[in-house]
Design a protein around this motif. Structure first.
Motif, mmCIF file in Angstrom:
data_model
loop_
_atom_site.group_PDB
_atom_site.id
_atom_site.type_symbol
_atom_site.label_atom_id
_atom_site.label_comp_id
_atom_site.label_asym_id
_atom_site.label_seq_id
_atom_site.Cartn_x
_atom_site.Cartn_y
_atom_site.Cartn_z
ATOM 1 N N ILE A 191 9.130 -92.328 -26.462
ATOM 2 C CA ILE A 191 8.805 -91.493 -27.607
ATOM 3 C C ILE A 191 8.136 -90.197 -27.146
ATOM 4 O O ILE A 191 7.157 -90.209 -26.405
ATOM 5 C CB ILE A 191 7.866 -92.241 -28.580
ATOM 6 C CG1 ILE A 191 8.517 -93.554 -29.046
ATOM 7 C CG2 ILE A 191 7.504 -91.365 -29.761
ATOM 8 C CD1 ILE A 191 9.836 -93.388 -29.726
ATOM 9 N N GLU A 192 8.648 -89.081 -27.633
ATOM 10 C CA GLU A 192 8.059 -87.774 -27.350
ATOM 11 C C GLU A 192 6.849 -87.564 -28.253
ATOM 12 O O GLU A 192 6.890 -87.882 -29.446
ATOM 13 C CB GLU A 192 9.104 -86.676 -27.595
ATOM 14 C CG GLU A 192 8.580 -85.277 -27.343
ATOM 15 C CD GLU A 192 9.610 -84.217 -27.695
ATOM 16 O OE1 GLU A 192 9.201 -83.048 -27.799
ATOM 17 O OE2 GLU A 192 10.785 -84.563 -27.896
ATOM 18 N N TYR A 193 5.771 -87.039 -27.698
ATOM 19 C CA TYR A 193 4.561 -86.828 -28.491
ATOM 20 C C TYR A 193 3.755 -85.668 -27.935
ATOM 21 O O TYR A 193 3.924 -85.259 -26.780
ATOM 22 C CB TYR A 193 3.687 -88.089 -28.513
ATOM 23 C CG TYR A 193 3.146 -88.516 -27.155
ATOM 24 C CD1 TYR A 193 1.848 -88.189 -26.763
ATOM 25 C CD2 TYR A 193 3.929 -89.253 -26.273
ATOM 26 C CE1 TYR A 193 1.356 -88.579 -25.522
ATOM 27 C CE2 TYR A 193 3.447 -89.649 -25.046
ATOM 28 C CZ TYR A 193 2.161 -89.311 -24.670
ATOM 29 O OH TYR A 193 1.680 -89.693 -23.446
ATOM 30 N N GLU A 194 2.885 -85.158 -28.767
ATOM 31 C CA GLU A 194 1.979 -84.093 -28.340
ATOM 32 C C GLU A 194 0.629 -84.697 -27.984
ATOM 33 O O GLU A 194 0.064 -85.475 -28.759
ATOM 34 C CB GLU A 194 1.815 -83.049 -29.448
ATOM 35 C CG GLU A 194 0.934 -81.875 -29.028
ATOM 36 C CD GLU A 194 0.829 -80.796 -30.084
ATOM 37 O OE1 GLU A 194 0.137 -79.798 -29.835
ATOM 38 O OE2 GLU A 194 1.432 -80.970 -31.170
ATOM 39 N N TYR A 195 0.126 -84.355 -26.830
ATOM 40 C CA TYR A 195 -1.149 -84.886 -26.348
ATOM 41 C C TYR A 195 -2.232 -83.826 -26.509
ATOM 42 O O TYR A 195 -2.096 -82.709 -26.019
ATOM 43 C CB TYR A 195 -1.018 -85.273 -24.878
ATOM 44 C CG TYR A 195 -2.282 -85.841 -24.262
ATOM 45 C CD1 TYR A 195 -3.172 -85.030 -23.572
ATOM 46 C CD2 TYR A 195 -2.575 -87.187 -24.366
ATOM 47 C CE1 TYR A 195 -4.338 -85.547 -23.009
ATOM 48 C CE2 TYR A 195 -3.725 -87.718 -23.807
ATOM 49 C CZ TYR A 195 -4.596 -86.889 -23.129
ATOM 50 O OH TYR A 195 -5.741 -87.409 -22.573
ATOM 51 N N LYS A 196 -3.303 -84.195 -27.218
ATOM 52 C CA LYS A 196 -4.415 -83.266 -27.426
ATOM 53 C C LYS A 196 -5.689 -83.867 -26.855
ATOM 54 O O LYS A 196 -6.281 -84.780 -27.431
ATOM 55 C CB LYS A 196 -4.580 -82.951 -28.916
ATOM 56 C CG LYS A 196 -3.419 -82.145 -29.491
ATOM 57 C CD LYS A 196 -3.714 -81.661 -30.909
ATOM 58 C CE LYS A 196 -2.594 -80.763 -31.409
ATOM 59 N NZ LYS A 196 -2.885 -80.237 -32.776
ATOM 60 N N ASP A 197 -6.092 -83.360 -25.707
ATOM 61 C CA ASP A 197 -7.305 -83.825 -25.044
ATOM 62 C C ASP A 197 -8.514 -83.356 -25.844
ATOM 63 O O ASP A 197 -8.578 -82.190 -26.253
ATOM 64 C CB ASP A 197 -7.357 -83.266 -23.624
ATOM 65 C CG ASP A 197 -8.235 -84.101 -22.718
ATOM 66 O OD1 ASP A 197 -7.929 -85.289 -22.545
ATOM 67 O OD2 ASP A 197 -9.215 -83.563 -22.174
ATOM 68 N N GLN A 198 -9.454 -84.262 -26.067
ATOM 69 C CA GLN A 198 -10.584 -83.972 -26.941
ATOM 70 C C GLN A 198 -11.872 -83.707 -26.170
ATOM 71 O O GLN A 198 -12.132 -84.355 -25.152
ATOM 72 C CB GLN A 198 -10.805 -85.142 -27.909
ATOM 73 C CG GLN A 198 -9.624 -85.440 -28.810
ATOM 74 C CD GLN A 198 -9.302 -84.299 -29.736
ATOM 75 O OE1 GLN A 198 -10.091 -83.955 -30.618
ATOM 76 N NE2 GLN A 198 -8.146 -83.678 -29.542
ATOM 77 N N ASP A 199 -12.654 -82.756 -26.653
ATOM 78 C CA ASP A 199 -13.989 -82.494 -26.123
ATOM 79 C C ASP A 199 -14.942 -83.435 -26.855
ATOM 80 O O ASP A 199 -15.283 -83.216 -28.010
ATOM 81 C CB ASP A 199 -14.368 -81.033 -26.365
ATOM 82 C CG ASP A 199 -15.748 -80.683 -25.809
ATOM 83 O OD1 ASP A 199 -16.497 -81.608 -25.433
ATOM 84 O OD2 ASP A 199 -16.066 -79.480 -25.761
ATOM 85 N N LEU A 200 -15.371 -84.491 -26.176
ATOM 86 C CA LEU A 200 -16.191 -85.515 -26.840
ATOM 87 C C LEU A 200 -17.631 -85.082 -27.046
ATOM 88 O O LEU A 200 -18.383 -85.749 -27.756
ATOM 89 C CB LEU A 200 -16.124 -86.822 -26.038
ATOM 90 C CG LEU A 200 -14.715 -87.404 -25.865
ATOM 91 C CD1 LEU A 200 -14.773 -88.734 -25.144
ATOM 92 C CD2 LEU A 200 -14.011 -87.546 -27.206
ATOM 93 N N MET A 201 -18.019 -83.971 -26.413
ATOM 94 C CA MET A 201 -19.350 -83.422 -26.660
ATOM 95 C C MET A 201 -19.343 -82.512 -27.884
ATOM 96 O O MET A 201 -20.392 -82.178 -28.422
ATOM 97 C CB MET A 201 -19.820 -82.634 -25.432
ATOM 98 C CG MET A 201 -19.979 -83.481 -24.196
ATOM 99 S SD MET A 201 -21.310 -84.693 -24.400
ATOM 100 C CE MET A 201 -21.212 -85.517 -22.795
ATOM 101 N N ASN A 202 -18.168 -82.104 -28.273
ATOM 102 C CA ASN A 202 -18.029 -81.218 -29.430
ATOM 103 C C ASN A 202 -16.744 -81.617 -30.146
ATOM 104 O O ASN A 202 -15.708 -80.978 -30.008
ATOM 105 C CB ASN A 202 -17.980 -79.754 -28.979
ATOM 106 C CG ASN A 202 -17.911 -78.794 -30.146
ATOM 107 O OD1 ASN A 202 -18.341 -79.105 -31.256
ATOM 108 N ND2 ASN A 202 -17.334 -77.629 -29.906
ATOM 109 N N LYS A 203 -16.823 -82.694 -30.897
ATOM 110 C CA LYS A 203 -15.637 -83.315 -31.476
ATOM 111 C C LYS A 203 -14.941 -82.387 -32.465
ATOM 112 O O LYS A 203 -15.574 -81.737 -33.284
ATOM 113 C CB LYS A 203 -16.009 -84.646 -32.125
ATOM 114 C CG LYS A 203 -16.511 -85.662 -31.107
ATOM 115 C CD LYS A 203 -16.918 -86.981 -31.726
ATOM 116 C CE LYS A 203 -17.429 -87.939 -30.647
ATOM 117 N NZ LYS A 203 -17.848 -89.235 -31.204
ATOM 118 N N SER A 204 -13.632 -82.361 -32.346
ATOM 119 C CA SER A 204 -12.837 -81.441 -33.147
ATOM 120 C C SER A 204 -12.776 -81.885 -34.608
ATOM 121 O O SER A 204 -12.883 -83.085 -34.912
ATOM 122 C CB SER A 204 -11.419 -81.363 -32.584
ATOM 123 O OG SER A 204 -10.724 -82.585 -32.803
ATOM 124 N N PRO A 205 -12.573 -80.933 -35.513
ATOM 125 C CA PRO A 205 -12.388 -81.298 -36.928
ATOM 126 C C PRO A 205 -11.230 -82.273 -37.118
ATOM 127 O O PRO A 205 -11.301 -83.162 -37.973
ATOM 128 C CB PRO A 205 -12.109 -79.953 -37.598
ATOM 129 C CG PRO A 205 -12.786 -78.945 -36.725
ATOM 130 C CD PRO A 205 -12.617 -79.475 -35.327
#
Length: 249
Positions: free
Chosen positions: A58-72
């Protein structure tokens, strides 16, 4: 030459190995599907989802998260626990890695089933995946986060849990039989953390349980696994810095 690590800052732990990219795996899936994985590179729980998606092609988009500043997006997608990984399928979030594995297996059920069709065997797979989360992971974490008697108990529990898992594996090449199964995908990501446990626990898993390491190496022969797991030394370097930040050194 060993890489010089930057000074410890609040953003360092999430940014040093930042990796925001799109994984291209060209196999058939509905063009209407939009799949996003919110994750952090070192998370073995996120690695589970990566492996399952790769096994399904399955093709997917990977979004690495900043866990010190969690994204909306992360906070909106997982408002209860506010943790990664989160699989987002056509705008609908699926939280918790084990639940995401089952979701992936049910939605793309015409490709490489992770859970067996037999109800009893499915139950057994869920039981051992639950054992990994509740016993194996707990002991592994305490090996590098505790000291004294608690540390010694964690080491003993960690090695005992490995032996129980190897007993369940038996003579099969994988927990899923001849192919990767639900338990394999749930467990093998923690192989990337093995060096952490060994160095802080002062033991060798290969000496204590060579069959466990042999199983992990068979899994790594699968491209879905080898491309989803980071290098053990890279994980260890990260944990050393994390321990300093937490005052464990």
């Amino acid at each position: 030459m060993q890489k010089t690590l930057p000074p410890l800052e609040a953003s360092y732990l999430s940014s040093y190995f930042h990796n925001d990219q799109k994984f291209k795996i060209f196999k058939p899936f509905s063009m209407a599907d939009e799949i996003v994985l919110l994750d952090f590179w070192i998370s073995p729980f996120g690695m589970r989802v990566k492996i399952a998606l790769a096994e399904k092609g399955i093709e997917y988009e990977y979004k690495d998260q900043d866990l010190m500043n969690k994204s909306p997006l992360l906070l909106q997608s997982n408002p209860v626990h506010k943790k990664i990984p989160v699989l987002i399928h056509n705008g609908k979030p699926i939280c918790e890695s084990i639940i995401a594995l089952e979701y992936i297996d049910e939605v793309w059920n015409d490709i490489t089933l992770l859970l067996p069709s037999d109800p009893y065997l499915r139950f057994q797979s869920r039981f051992w995946a639950d054992f990994v989360d509740k016993k194996f992971v707990d002991c592994a974490t305490k090996v590098w986060t505790t000291k004294g008697d608690e540390h010694e108990a964690a080491k003993k529990g960690f090695l005992e849990s490995i032996k129980l898992l190897v007993g369940e594996l038996g003579d099969k090449p994988f927990f899923g039989g001849e192919t990767l199964g639900f338990v394999d995908v749930s467990l093998v990501p923690f192989y990337s953390w093995l060096s952490v446990c060994e160095k802080f626990g002062n033991f060798s898993v290969e000496e204590e349980s060579p069959d466990f390491v042999a199983w992990a190496k068979r899994c790594l022969q699968k491209e879905s696994v080898s491309k989803s797991l980071p290098d053990q030394d890279k994980v260890y370097d990260f944990v050393v810095q994390l321990r300093k930040l937490k005052g464990l050194e």
